[in-house]
Each structure stands twice: as C-alpha cells, then as structure tokens.
Design a protein around this motif. Structure first.
Motif, mmCIF file in Angstrom:
data_model
loop_
_atom_site.group_PDB
_atom_site.id
_atom_site.type_symbol
_atom_site.label_atom_id
_atom_site.label_comp_id
_atom_site.label_asym_id
_atom_site.label_seq_id
_atom_site.Cartn_x
_atom_site.Cartn_y
_atom_site.Cartn_z
ATOM 1 N N GLU A 256 -1.366 7.127 5.443
ATOM 2 C CA GLU A 256 -0.492 7.728 4.536
ATOM 3 C C GLU A 256 0.342 9.000 5.467
ATOM 4 O OE1 GLU A 256 -1.985 9.049 0.871
ATOM 5 O OE2 GLU A 256 -2.620 6.929 0.426
ATOM 6 N N ARG B 237 4.388 2.365 2.108
ATOM 7 C CA ARG B 237 5.461 2.947 1.514
ATOM 8 C C ARG B 237 5.926 4.521 2.397
ATOM 9 N NH1 ARG B 237 10.485 3.520 -1.565
ATOM 10 N NH2 ARG B 237 10.864 5.302 0.057
ATOM 11 N N GLU B 238 4.845 4.952 2.578
ATOM 12 C CA GLU B 238 4.864 6.267 3.351
ATOM 13 C C GLU B 238 5.703 5.979 4.914
ATOM 14 O OE1 GLU B 238 2.315 9.458 3.387
ATOM 15 O OE2 GLU B 238 2.026 9.207 0.971
ATOM 16 N N SER C 188 0.703 -1.331 -0.035
ATOM 17 C CA SER C 188 0.072 -0.139 -0.114
ATOM 18 C C SER C 188 0.852 1.267 -0.070
ATOM 19 C CB SER C 188 -0.804 0.226 1.382
ATOM 20 O OG SER C 188 -0.278 0.340 2.636
ATOM 21 N N LEU C 189 0.192 2.382 -0.470
ATOM 22 C CA LEU C 189 1.003 3.686 -0.260
ATOM 23 C C LEU C 189 1.225 3.947 1.073
ATOM 24 C CD1 LEU C 189 -1.003 5.854 -3.088
ATOM 25 C CD2 LEU C 189 0.950 4.216 -3.505
ATOM 26 N N THR C 190 0.566 3.444 2.050
ATOM 27 C CA THR C 190 0.573 3.815 3.478
ATOM 28 C C THR C 190 1.907 3.198 3.850
ATOM 29 O OG1 THR C 190 -1.663 4.391 4.091
ATOM 30 C CG2 THR C 190 -0.086 3.514 5.842
ATOM 31 N N SER D 203 -8.419 9.223 -3.876
ATOM 32 C CA SER D 203 -7.655 9.316 -2.494
ATOM 33 C C SER D 203 -6.498 10.654 -2.932
ATOM 34 C CB SER D 203 -6.410 8.444 -2.745
ATOM 35 O OG SER D 203 -5.799 8.247 -3.802
ATOM 36 N N SER E 18 2.937 13.005 -4.040
ATOM 37 C CA SER E 18 3.137 11.602 -4.381
ATOM 38 C C SER E 18 3.044 11.647 -5.784
ATOM 39 C CB SER E 18 2.180 10.570 -3.601
ATOM 40 O OG SER E 18 2.444 10.711 -2.113
ATOM 41 N N LEU F 286 6.385 9.824 -1.254
ATOM 42 C CA LEU F 286 6.284 8.266 -1.765
ATOM 43 C C LEU F 286 7.392 7.764 -2.341
ATOM 44 C CD1 LEU F 286 3.813 6.144 -1.713
ATOM 45 C CD2 LEU F 286 3.441 6.952 -4.104
ATOM 46 N N THR G 260 -0.190 -1.152 9.001
ATOM 47 C CA THR G 260 -0.218 -0.429 8.133
ATOM 48 C C THR G 260 -1.713 -0.192 7.075
ATOM 49 O OG1 THR G 260 0.948 -1.397 6.520
ATOM 50 C CG2 THR G 260 2.295 0.047 7.791
ATOM 51 N N HIS G 261 -2.300 -1.297 7.318
ATOM 52 C CA HIS G 261 -3.494 -1.322 6.549
ATOM 53 C C HIS G 261 -4.742 -2.320 7.372
ATOM 54 C CE1 HIS G 261 -6.138 -0.446 2.878
ATOM 55 N NE2 HIS G 261 -5.068 0.395 2.517
#
Length: 406
Positions: free
Chosen positions: A274, A17-18, A13-15, A223, A313, A352, A82-83
């Motif tokens: 994120e 990665r952040e 997820s992007l979260t 998003s 990002s 990101l 993270t998710h």
C-alpha cells in the motif's frame, strides 16, 4: 515517467489499487493480471486493461506462463509484483524469461516468508520482537503464558493467525492450523504500543528509499485503513540492517508495534505494501520500483518519507468498521467520519478510491459499502473472496520449483 506501461501482478488487493492510483497520477499506464472477472483495479480510469490468467494459488505454472506471454509482447516496461506473486516470481524465474522485474532471490524469500524463519532471523540480527517459540507439541502452547498469538508458518491477510486467551483456544487454533501435514506453527507474546509499518526499497541490499507510517484507522484483518507518516529512525535502521543481510532486491515491509518510536517487529511482508501514504509523503515507491527493474537512475542516498502526512482509504475504513462492530450504524459513522475528515483524519488524502480524480473508483466503493450496510456480517465474504484471487501458497511455490529449468 509518463510514457511507460507497466503490468501489475494482480488486480484485487488494496496494494494493487494504490499502485494504480500512484502510477496513474504520475502518467504511467497500468495493466494488470487477474483470475477475477471484475477486480478492484479494473474500475479505474488509469487501468487500461485487466488480462485474465489462472489463479496463482491453484495453477501457478499456468499463471506464470500467462505473465511471461504478456511480458514477451514487449509492451510493458516492467512487471511490478503487488502481492505474494513476488515469492512465486522468485521461485519461477526460469518460467519468466521475458520479465523485467526487481525481485529478491528465493534464498532471501526463504528467510522471511515463513514466520518462524523470520523470527529466527530477527534474533540472529539482534532486532527487537516479542518472545516466541516453535510449537512441537500441545504442551508448548502454554510456554509463554496467555494471551498468546498462534501463527501458522505461511499465511496472508491476517489468515493463519489467531489470539488465544487460554490453552483451550490455543489448542483449537493449533489443531486447525496443523490439519495440513508438515505445517509448522509458532506462538508469540503480544507486543504493546501502536501499530505501524516501515517500507524499504532495496537495490541488491542497498537501501534506496524508506517510509514509516502508523495506523490511524483499522481496516479488515487489523490492517491500516488510514495512516500517518512518522519519523521512526529505529525502524528504518532495522529494515536497512535486514535488507543488507539478505541482499534484498525490491520492496520489503515490516509490521511492528511501537512505544515512542521504539519498534517491536511482528511480521514481514516481502514486497511493497500500500504505497499511497509514502507517495503522499514524498517517496514514490512504484516509480522507484520501475527504475530499479529497468536499470534507471536511482538516488545515491536513501530517500526518506517526511513525517506528518495523513492518508485514508474510505472503503477499507468501512470494511474495518463492519468487521469490528457488526452494525450498520458503525459502518455509516465510519464513512461519514472518513469523507468529512473528522478527528485524526483531518487533512488526510484519499488514496484508495479518489473519486474526483478517478470517477470509476466509485463502483467498487459503492458495491463494498452497500454490501456491508445491508449486512455487516458479509465483510468476511467480501474479504475472503478477494484474497483467494491473489494469495500464493507454499504448495504453489513448491510446484513451480519442481518444473525443470530449460
């Protein structure tokens, strides 16, 4: 901080990665769990290793056992959800005897993970939201007029939610969502204003830190691909009230639309989402999450992120342009605008894929951008494949709850 190694609950997820970017920049070593061969987080100099595990949606018990096996090694200071694995962790605490983590109780999750349950909770607390009602028969779909949002009780990443312009579209969405027996559906009137999020980190109901940000650029699924931190005291007051009512422990995020800072809440994500903008604005939610999980020192007064900080990002912006406009020109223009920090992105920080600080992040950026430049329609394929690696279903949670406690 600086010598810990932490385990992220997923790596796609992007979260996630952040989280990796924020933690890596502060010297924390990151490892992650994933069913994917080459997830997003793998392409970072701050990620030491990605451990293969079953997908939490299809084999939740195997996934939790793999996570506990890793935590039992004693190499990780904390497990950071993270998710949606946070929900699974709450349901499967009895399968995670070695996990050091900050996760709310399952009874608290039950009140916010379901969209109708969350809407009912907001009503009970007197917190603002658009009009809504449960759909028990097709005739209910017209109760709020049109356009109207049709929402399945459980969904993620914009799935299970659709905007219907008329009764025919609403009925089609309702039919699709209720193909699975027992699925509940609600309708909700559209809110007005700008899209924003407020994030809170809680210690058993006490607010530790908060950050609010509004959308500057649209990513896939609507998003926030770029953000501006904002001063929204009403949103922070609302999440403080909610967290206290639930006795929440860990991260909590509310989506809302606002007019001049007055929020109308539309969604709850029972986790930290994120964290890059909040960190850039002075509130390091990943670092505070480690302290919360490990019993470290926490601020006595809530830390509030400062307003006026812009982050972006680039990869998410490109995917959003592909989804919205379906043309190579739009994708290329969005990339140029992000890299050159045009217009509302002036003075923004990349959170990101920060190429100069983290050169390996060029790989997923190049793959994603190259894919949608070649064929913008493939954005759905990219996003869908990623979501499948980290989503958690209601059925998966029920399967975990059915496992006897030792």
């Amino acid at each position: 901080m600086g010598r810990e190694t932490v385990l992220l609950s997923e790596a796609s997820s992007l979260t996630a990665r952040e989280f990796t970017t924020v933690l890596g920049r502060s010297g924390v070593k990151v490892e992650a769990v994933s069913p994917a061969m080459a997830p997003l987080v793998k392409f970072s100099r701050w990620c030491r290793r990605v451990h293969r595990a079953p997908a939490p949606s299809t084999d939740p018990i195997g996934y939790l056992r793999r996570v506990d096996e890793l935590m039992a090694s004693g190499r990780f200071a904390a497990l950071l959800p993270t998710h949606e694995q946070a929900w699974l962790f709450a349901a499967g605490r009895h399968l995670l005897p070695h996990a050091t983590m900050a996760v709310a109780g399952l009874d608290a999750f039950d009140q916010v993970q379901s969209k109708p349950a969350f809407a009912a909770l907001l009503d009970s607390l007197g917190l603002p939201q658009p009009a809504w009602r449960l759909v028990e028969a097709e005739s209910d779909l017209s109760a709020l007029g049109f356009p109207v949002w049709v929402k399945s009780a459980f969904s993620t990443a914009g799935r299970g939610v659709g905007l219907a312009a008329d009764h025919e579209q609403a009925a089609s969405l309702w039919t699709m969502m209720t193909r699975t027996p027992g699925t509940s559906v609600m309708i909700q009137s559209p809110a007005t204003g700008r899209y924003a999020q407020v994030q809170g980190l809680f210690d058993h109901g006490r607010l530790v830190a908060a950050a609010a940000s509004e959308q500057l650029a649209i990513g896939a699924g609507g998003s926030a691909a770029a953000r501006l931190s904002v001063d929204h005291p009403d949103a922070i007051a609302a999440i403080t009230t909610l967290g206290a009512r639930l006795g929440w422990h860990g991260g909590l995020t509310l989506d809302y639309l606002h007019v001049d800072g007055a929020p109308s809440f539309i969604e709850c994500n029972p986790r930290t989402v994120e964290p890059g903008n909040a960190a850039a604005a002075g509130v390091d939610l990943p670092a505070l999450s480690i302290r919360l999980a490990t019993g470290g020192e926490l601020p006595t007064k809530p830390l509030i992120a400062r307003a006026g900080v812009r982050t972006r990002s680039t990869m998410a912006i490109a995917l959003g342009a592909a989804e919205q406009h379906h043309t190579r020109r739009a994708v290329l223009s969005s990339i140029v605008g992000s890299v050159s920090q045009r217009s509302s992105l002036r003075g923004s920080t990349e959170v990101l894929t920060p190429l100069l600080a983290d050169p390996p992040s060029l790989v997923p950026l190049a793959v994603a951008v190259g894919t949608v430049l070649a064929n913008p329609a493939r954005v759905a394929e990219l996003a869908g494949g990623t979501v499948e690696t980290y989503t958690v279903t209601h059925e998966a949670v029920r399967r975990v709850m059915d496992v006897p406690h030792p």
